[in-house]
Scaffold this motif. Structure first.
Motif, PDB file in Angstrom:
ATOM      1  N   THR A   8     -25.424  15.456  -7.436  1.00 48.11           N
ATOM      2  CA  THR A   8     -24.320  15.031  -6.571  1.00 48.11           C
ATOM      3  C   THR A   8     -22.999  15.348  -7.258  1.00 48.11           C
ATOM      4  OG1 THR A   8     -25.683  13.162  -5.820  1.00 48.11           O
ATOM      5  CG2 THR A   8     -23.365  13.155  -5.175  1.00 48.11           C
ATOM      6  N   VAL A   9     -22.084  15.926  -6.510  1.00 52.24           N
ATOM      7  CA  VAL A   9     -20.747  16.224  -7.017  1.00 52.24           C
ATOM      8  C   VAL A   9     -19.739  15.471  -6.162  1.00 52.24           C
ATOM      9  CG1 VAL A   9     -19.003  18.012  -7.380  1.00 52.24           C
ATOM     10  CG2 VAL A   9     -21.393  18.487  -7.923  1.00 52.24           C
ATOM     11  N   TYR A  10     -18.762  14.881  -6.823  1.00 55.34           N
ATOM     12  CA  TYR A  10     -17.721  14.104  -6.145  1.00 55.34           C
ATOM     13  C   TYR A  10     -16.371  14.757  -6.384  1.00 55.34           C
ATOM     14  CZ  TYR A  10     -21.432  10.590  -6.315  1.00 55.34           C
ATOM     15  OH  TYR A  10     -22.623   9.923  -6.196  1.00 55.34           O
ATOM     16  N   THR A  11     -15.401  14.365  -5.585  1.00 53.85           N
ATOM     17  CA  THR A  11     -14.018  14.782  -5.805  1.00 53.85           C
ATOM     18  C   THR A  11     -13.102  13.865  -5.028  1.00 53.85           C
ATOM     19  OG1 THR A  11     -12.540  16.702  -5.905  1.00 53.85           O
ATOM     20  CG2 THR A  11     -13.797  16.409  -3.877  1.00 53.85           C
ATOM     21  N   ASP A  12     -11.796  13.986  -5.265  1.00 59.19           N
ATOM     22  CA  ASP A  12     -10.819  13.241  -4.477  1.00 59.19           C
ATOM     23  C   ASP A  12      -9.719  14.190  -4.027  1.00 59.19           C
ATOM     24  OD1 ASP A  12      -8.295  12.829  -6.431  1.00 59.19           O
ATOM     25  OD2 ASP A  12     -10.122  12.560  -7.603  1.00 59.19           O
ATOM     26  N   VAL A  13      -9.211  13.951  -2.824  1.00 61.33           N
ATOM     27  CA  VAL A  13      -8.184  14.811  -2.238  1.00 61.33           C
ATOM     28  C   VAL A  13      -7.234  13.950  -1.415  1.00 61.33           C
ATOM     29  CG1 VAL A  13      -9.652  16.870  -2.085  1.00 61.33           C
ATOM     30  CG2 VAL A  13      -9.619  15.235  -0.190  1.00 61.33           C
ATOM     31  N   GLU A  14      -6.064  14.492  -1.133  1.00 58.50           N
ATOM     32  CA  GLU A  14      -5.192  13.870  -0.152  1.00 58.50           C
ATOM     33  C   GLU A  14      -5.773  14.136   1.234  1.00 58.50           C
ATOM     34  OE1 GLU A  14      -1.146  15.033  -0.470  1.00 58.50           O
ATOM     35  OE2 GLU A  14      -1.016  14.601  -2.613  1.00 58.50           O
ATOM     36  N   PHE A  15      -5.916  13.082   2.018  1.00 59.44           N
ATOM     37  CA  PHE A  15      -6.543  13.213   3.330  1.00 59.44           C
ATOM     38  C   PHE A  15      -5.762  14.216   4.187  1.00 59.44           C
ATOM     39  CE2 PHE A  15      -7.331  12.180   7.727  1.00 59.44           C
ATOM     40  CZ  PHE A  15      -8.708  11.985   7.756  1.00 59.44           C
ATOM     41  N   GLY A  16      -6.499  15.154   4.777  1.00 59.93           N
ATOM     42  CA  GLY A  16      -5.887  16.123   5.677  1.00 59.93           C
ATOM     43  C   GLY A  16      -5.184  17.283   4.996  1.00 59.93           C
TER      44      GLY A  16
ATOM     45  N   PRO B 155       0.850  -1.199   0.000  1.00 59.99           N
ATOM     46  CA  PRO B 155       0.000   0.000   0.000  1.00 59.99           C
ATOM     47  C   PRO B 155       0.875   1.235   0.000  1.00 59.99           C
ATOM     48  CG  PRO B 155       0.042  -0.996   2.182  1.00 59.99           C
ATOM     49  CD  PRO B 155       0.798  -1.919   1.286  1.00 59.99           C
ATOM     50  N   ALA B 156       0.750   2.057  -1.046  1.00 58.75           N
ATOM     51  CA  ALA B 156       1.680   3.170  -1.223  1.00 58.75           C
ATOM     52  C   ALA B 156       1.049   4.542  -1.067  1.00 58.75           C
ATOM     53  CB  ALA B 156       2.332   3.072  -2.605  1.00 58.75           C
ATOM     54  N   GLU B 157      -0.250   4.650  -1.292  1.00 59.12           N
ATOM     55  CA  GLU B 157      -0.893   5.975  -1.275  1.00 59.12           C
ATOM     56  C   GLU B 157      -2.373   5.790  -0.984  1.00 59.12           C
ATOM     57  OE1 GLU B 157      -1.633   9.802  -4.294  1.00 59.12           O
ATOM     58  OE2 GLU B 157      -0.552   8.027  -4.977  1.00 59.12           O
ATOM     59  N   GLN B 158      -2.958   6.803  -0.365  1.00 53.93           N
ATOM     60  CA  GLN B 158      -4.401   6.801  -0.126  1.00 53.93           C
ATOM     61  C   GLN B 158      -4.996   8.121  -0.603  1.00 53.93           C
ATOM     62  OE1 GLN B 158      -4.515   5.818   4.174  1.00 53.93           O
ATOM     63  NE2 GLN B 158      -5.621   3.973   3.573  1.00 53.93           N
ATOM     64  N   LEU B 159      -6.242   8.055  -1.052  1.00 54.51           N
ATOM     65  CA  LEU B 159      -6.993   9.247  -1.409  1.00 54.51           C
ATOM     66  C   LEU B 159      -8.348   9.207  -0.729  1.00 54.51           C
ATOM     67  CD1 LEU B 159      -6.444   9.882  -5.233  1.00 54.51           C
ATOM     68  CD2 LEU B 159      -5.544  11.215  -3.328  1.00 54.51           C
ATOM     69  N   ALA B 160      -8.794  10.362  -0.290  1.00 55.19           N
ATOM     70  CA  ALA B 160     -10.137  10.490   0.265  1.00 55.19           C
ATOM     71  C   ALA B 160     -11.086  10.909  -0.856  1.00 55.19           C
ATOM     72  CB  ALA B 160     -10.151  11.525   1.382  1.00 55.19           C
ATOM     73  N   PHE B 161     -12.169  10.162  -1.020  1.00 55.87           N
ATOM     74  CA  PHE B 161     -13.199  10.511  -1.997  1.00 55.87           C
ATOM     75  C   PHE B 161     -14.378  11.113  -1.245  1.00 55.87           C
ATOM     76  CE2 PHE B 161     -10.542   7.745  -4.399  1.00 55.87           C
ATOM     77  CZ  PHE B 161     -10.661   8.172  -5.715  1.00 55.87           C
ATOM     78  N   LEU B 162     -14.825  12.268  -1.735  1.00 52.38           N
ATOM     79  CA  LEU B 162     -15.841  13.058  -1.051  1.00 52.38           C
ATOM     80  C   LEU B 162     -17.048  13.282  -1.946  1.00 52.38           C
ATOM     81  CD1 LEU B 162     -13.450  15.894   0.264  1.00 52.38           C
ATOM     82  CD2 LEU B 162     -13.882  13.674   1.321  1.00 52.38           C
ATOM     83  N   TYR B 163     -18.155  13.663  -1.328  1.00 51.59           N
ATOM     84  CA  TYR B 163     -19.366  13.977  -2.092  1.00 51.59           C
ATOM     85  C   TYR B 163     -20.094  15.145  -1.452  1.00 51.59           C
ATOM     86  CZ  TYR B 163     -22.167  11.940   1.629  1.00 51.59           C
ATOM     87  OH  TYR B 163     -22.749  11.697   2.859  1.00 51.59           O
ATOM     88  N   VAL B 164     -20.913  15.811  -2.255  1.00 47.26           N
ATOM     89  CA  VAL B 164     -21.804  16.846  -1.768  1.00 47.26           C
ATOM     90  C   VAL B 164     -23.026  16.876  -2.664  1.00 47.26           C
ATOM     91  CG1 VAL B 164     -20.862  18.756  -3.165  1.00 47.26           C
ATOM     92  CG2 VAL B 164     -21.926  19.252  -0.963  1.00 47.26           C
ATOM     93  N   HIS B 165     -24.170  17.179  -2.094  1.00 48.16           N
ATOM     94  CA  HIS B 165     -25.380  17.464  -2.868  1.00 48.16           C
ATOM     95  C   HIS B 165     -25.447  18.986  -2.977  1.00 48.16           C
ATOM     96  CE1 HIS B 165     -26.357  13.274  -2.588  1.00 48.16           C
ATOM     97  NE2 HIS B 165     -26.328  13.320  -1.271  1.00 48.16           N
ATOM     98  N   PRO B 166     -25.030  19.528  -4.114  1.00 49.69           N
ATOM     99  CA  PRO B 166     -24.701  20.960  -4.177  1.00 49.69           C
ATOM    100  C   PRO B 166     -25.914  21.873  -4.180  1.00 49.69           C
ATOM    101  CG  PRO B 166     -24.542  19.997  -6.353  1.00 49.69           C
ATOM    102  CD  PRO B 166     -24.823  18.852  -5.407  1.00 49.69           C
ATOM    103  N   GLN B 167     -25.649  23.080  -3.727  1.00 53.00           N
ATOM    104  CA  GLN B 167     -26.599  24.175  -3.820  1.00 53.00           C
ATOM    105  C   GLN B 167     -25.878  25.359  -4.451  1.00 53.00           C
ATOM    106  OE1 GLN B 167     -27.911  24.883   0.187  1.00 53.00           O
ATOM    107  NE2 GLN B 167     -29.340  23.174   0.188  1.00 53.00           N
ATOM    108  N   ALA B 168     -26.644  26.196  -5.141  1.00 47.94           N
ATOM    109  CA  ALA B 168     -26.038  27.400  -5.712  1.00 47.94           C
ATOM    110  C   ALA B 168     -25.511  28.281  -4.585  1.00 47.94           C
ATOM    111  CB  ALA B 168     -27.067  28.152  -6.550  1.00 47.94           C
ATOM    112  N   MET B 169     -24.340  28.819  -4.772  1.00 44.50           N
ATOM    113  CA  MET B 169     -23.703  29.632  -3.740  1.00 44.50           C
ATOM    114  C   MET B 169     -23.552  31.069  -4.219  1.00 44.50           C
ATOM    115  SD  MET B 169     -20.746  27.108  -2.259  1.00 44.50           S
ATOM    116  CE  MET B 169     -21.158  25.475  -1.619  1.00 44.50           C
ATOM    117  N   VAL B 170     -23.723  32.002  -3.304  1.00 40.08           N
ATOM    118  CA  VAL B 170     -23.526  33.414  -3.616  1.00 40.08           C
ATOM    119  C   VAL B 170     -22.038  33.705  -3.546  1.00 40.08           C
ATOM    120  CG1 VAL B 170     -24.009  35.781  -2.932  1.00 40.08           C
ATOM    121  CG2 VAL B 170     -25.782  34.015  -2.686  1.00 40.08           C
ATOM    122  N   GLU B 171     -21.481  34.122  -4.657  1.00 36.05           N
ATOM    123  CA  GLU B 171     -20.054  34.426  -4.691  1.00 36.05           C
ATOM    124  C   GLU B 171     -19.804  35.796  -4.075  1.00 36.05           C
ATOM    125  OE1 GLU B 171     -17.976  33.698  -8.340  1.00 36.05           O
ATOM    126  OE2 GLU B 171     -19.539  32.313  -9.026  1.00 36.05           O
TER     127      GLU B 171
END
Length: 260
Positions: free
Chosen positions: A228-236, A105-121
């Motif tokens: 639903t929107v997904y993404t992946d990131v390095e944990f932390g 095991p050499a690397e890990q990624l965190a996969f995330l999700y959100v049920h999006p809403q329009a955001m005021v910029e």
């Protein structure tokens, strides 16, 4: 949705995104990515770059596939693939089998999700533009710069530029005082979206660039009917924190196993 529903959806859209990434790659020789179903697994194999752990992966490998391990590996005669392991398949028997074949095991990624809403910029002084046919080459120059001066030929640009302004692959450039600061992508597949390719140039980090790009992409996703929107990131990582602040939640933590 149930936890495994998110896993299945992410695995599906991540394969679709990998296909697109292969097609748009800024490489001298066009990638020849194959996506091959094999029992309960999916094999990703790039005939032009056997050494890439991203484009040569085995996904969905689990306890039921242990008897086929040698057969699966035989599809990669030039270099060992990466085993892209989701947690529900990561049993003791699977781990032992991979270790016996020389994988760790050499690397890990965190996969995330959100049920999006329009955001005021909020007014930030940032200028965010979606990449168009007219600005595609400018965006490629940003990519080249972000990769430390990657050598990009006219043939590579001609082959790849159309991918950066497709309706299913939206790319964004964030400028500060007219200078390149940050960029990111939104990949669309039906009612699902995927945030990818987030990058901020070092001199502009810790100034809220990525948070602004996340808000813009989620708002655009909502406008296109995405649920639903997904993404992946390095944990932390800083990216993980940015996504959490935007409402993303953990779906699962995967592990990449590579040959020693």
């Amino acid at each position: 949705m149930k936890p495994l529903d998110y896993v299945r959806n992410i695995e599906k859209i991540e394969v679709e995104l990998t296909r697109l990434n292969a097609a748009r790659s800024l490489v001298n020789i066009p990638r020849q990515l194959e996506v091959l179903p094999a029992g309960g697994t999916v094999l990703l194999r790039d005939r032009t770059d056997a050494g890439s752990s991203y484009y040569n992966r085995i996904k969905g490998f689990g306890p039921e596939d242990l008897a086929e391990l040698d057969t699966l590996l035989s599809h990669y005669p030039e270099a060992a693939p990466c085993f892209d392991m989701t947690p529900h398949y990561m049993t003791e028997e699977v781990a032992r089998a991979l270790c016996e074949k020389g994988f760790i095991p050499a690397e890990q990624l965190a996969f995330l999700y959100v049920h999006p809403q329009a955001m005021v910029e909020q007014s930030t002084g940032f200028q965010i533009e979606r990449v168009t046919e007219e600005t595609a080459e400018q965006y490629i120059e940003w990519i080249r710069k972000s990769a430390g001066g990657l050598r990009v030929t006219r043939d590579m640009i001609a082959r790849s530029r159309e991918y950066f302004y497709r309706e299913d692959f939206l790319n964004y450039m964030l400028s500060i005082d007219g200078k390149p600061a940050s960029m990111g992508s939104l990949f669309l597949s039906g009612e699902d979206g995927y945030l990818a390719n987030d990058y901020t140039f070092p001199e502009y980090r810790a100034r809220g660039c990525q948070s602004a790009l996340i808000k813009r992409r989620l708002t655009d996703a909502v406008a296109r009917g995405v649920t639903t929107v997904y993404t992946d990131v390095e944990f932390g990582s800083a990216s993980h924190a940015n996504m959490e602040r935007a409402g993303f939640r953990m779906a699962f933590l995967n592990t990449y196993w590579i040959a020693k």
